[in-house]
Write an enzyme that holds these catalytic residues in place. Structure first.
Site, PDB file in Angstrom:
ATOM      1  CB  CYS A  17      19.994  47.179  58.289  1.00 36.74           C
ATOM      2  SG  CYS A  17      21.400  48.218  58.752  1.00 36.74           S
ATOM      3  CD  GLU A  48      28.706  46.631  56.866  1.00 31.12           C
ATOM      4  OE1 GLU A  48      29.068  47.757  56.456  1.00 31.12           O
ATOM      5  OE2 GLU A  48      28.172  46.448  57.975  1.00 31.12           O
TER       6      GLU A  48
END
Length: 495
Positions: free
Chosen positions: A2, A70
């Site tokens: 993101c 992640e």
């Protein structure tokens, strides 16, 4: 994966939204913002884990959270909490970890990440993974401390204050900047048997790669046909085959380029779902200004490989959202040409440690920006903490090539039976060379700056090694400042 923006102190939400809009390419699947205490959090989402319910900012336990990256061990970390989780997002584990332990367990997080957490009043924390796989920048103004995923997110008047947030650190208003984890770069082991390391390399890299297949969307591999990406593809292909699927692999290059041919050989051997795309010299030239804007750098070597990555990512993003790459192998196993001149183990080990600890400002920056420019997440199995620890523990004498040995020979031997011999022992080629990009740019660059302009170049510019670097610098300066020039180089007219 993101784009994130955080402002702490006296947050200007309008500025936050402007910044977030400049990161829309990093997260095309959703936008969110949150005012929490003395902080503002903004998030552009690329939905990969818990696609339906994992939107951010995440809110819970009295805090708001935004994450870029992640957390690969989120499932094992969840087992240690009694509080209920509201989503299946890997990011949510950070919220619970901080709520219960503050900053004391950040070193338990395995993955690639940059995040910001805000709570009531002045409660705030920002952190970045120990290698710097995921980007984070920050600036301190008279009113606030500002964080964002890319330099270009910041308003122009703030950019002169912006600096990279250091990997392996966190920042809070109370403690300031604190290192919580370092790259494991202890002295090499004294185990002398090469066979021991060959087996360990195979075991650890297989485990690291399989861990990074995590997600609720398909995961592919960027396959250049070189050793490193081919090994990752071989491991991932076996993982997919065991689950009844075929691994998507992707290659790009000039028609007839060595990388396209080698990648095709690997894909056929591994029986992957292979995709390839060829580009022209005109495509390469047209991409240069976009690439310099994306990677926020002007070093020619970096631009050469970045153009190839950029064109590849543009193609791959039409098919998948997540890819694995071979980044980091050359830094751990002495794969670069210049390292062949190093004749002593101590000299080589020192250089390997240096190269790993500076990856965040060079190759990892290229890898992140060129993929995220197209909303594509790139993962790097060679840079899992366990893999780095193993790689740097191998005696450097086993990596020396000054005695005529093949570079990365232990890595090659560990996976030689997984690959075609022509690939397992293929010599190292930079991506820009193997794809054909470098030759195009070397031919084109002298036509962009003539001798007179190069001799009279702006004295405010850093020292320039050649016309090509100066051409890229001028394009960079138009975007990010640093030289009094409004001239635009017309790359589109060069063939």
């Amino acid at each position: 994966m993101c784009g994130i923006v955080a402002i702490h102190g006296d947050p200007d939400s309008a500025m936050g939204r402007r910044m977030l809009a400049r990161l829309a390419h990093r997260g095309p699947d959703g936008t969110g913002e949150l005012r929490c205490g003395n902080s503002w959090l903004g998030h552009q989402r690329l939905a990969i884990v818990d696609v339906r319910h994992g939107g951010q900012p995440l809110v819970g336990r009295g805090y708001g959270l935004i994450v870029n990256g992640e957390i690969y061990n989120h499932l094992s970390l969840r087992d240690g909490f009694t509080s209920a989780f509201a989503t299946g997002s890997d990011s949510e584990v950070v919220l619970h970890l901080y709520a219960e332990s503050g900053t004391t367990r950040f070193q338990d997080l395995e993955g690639m990440f940059a995040f910001a957490i805000a709570g009531p009043g002045d409660a705030f924390c920002a952190a970045r993974d120990r290698v710097g796989i995921k980007p984070l920048y920050w600036a301190t103004t008279t009113d606030a401390v500002i964080f964002a995923s890319e330099l270009k997110a910041f308003d122009a008047e703030v950019r002169a204050l912006v600096r990279p947030f250091p990997p392996g650190h966190y920042w809070t208003p109370e403690e300031g900047l604190v290192r919580y984890a370092a790259i494991p770069a202890a002295a090499p082991s004294d185990v002398a048997e090469e066979g021991y390391y060959i087996q360990r390399i195979a075991d650890v890299l297989t485990r690291s790669t399989e861990k990074q297949m995590m997600g609720d969307v398909p995961v592919g591999v960027l396959l250049s046909g070189g050793l490193d990406s081919s090994i990752v593809a071989a491991i991932a292909a076996r993982w997919c085959s065991a689950r009844g699927t075929r691994l998507p692999t992707f290659a790009v290059g000039l028609e007839g380029s060595p990388d396209l041919a080698a990648a095709r050989t690997v894909a056929e051997y591994l029986d992957t779902d292979h995709h390839e795309s060829s580009f022209t010299a005109a495509d390469v030239i047209a991409a240069v200004p976009k690439v310099i804007t994306a990677v926020e750098q002007y070093d020619p070597a970096l631009i050469h490989s970045s153009v190839a990555n950029f064109l590849l990512a543009e193609y791959v993003a039409r098919h998948v959202k997540v890819v694995l790459t071979g980044e980091g192998a050359d830094e751990l196993f002495a794969g670069y040409r210049y390292m062949r001149a190093m004749s002593t183990p101590d000299e080589l080990h020192e250089e390997l440690v240096r190269s790993v600890t500076t990856l965040h400002s060079l190759n990892l920056q290229r890898c992140d920006r060129t993929t995220m420019a197209h909303g594509l997440e790139a993962r790097v199995p060679f840079l899992e903490t366990e893999m780095i620890e193993l790689g740097l523990s191998i005696p450097a004498a086993m990596k020396l090539t000054s005695d005529g040995q093949t570079e990365k020979r232990l890595l090659r031997r560990a996976f030689a039976h997984w690959l075609p011999p022509s690939i397992a022992w293929r010599k190292k080629e930079q991506f820009g060379d193997g794809s054909g990009v470098s030759a195009i740019l070397r031919r084109a660059s002298p036509t962009l700056i003539d001798d007179r302009e190069f001799a009279a170049r702006d004295l405010e510019a850093p020292p320039m090694r050649n016309k090509e670097e100066y051409a890229y610098y001028k394009l960079w300066a138009e975007q990010f400042g640093g030289v009094n020039s409004t001239a635009t180089l017309d790359f589109s007219m060069t063939t």
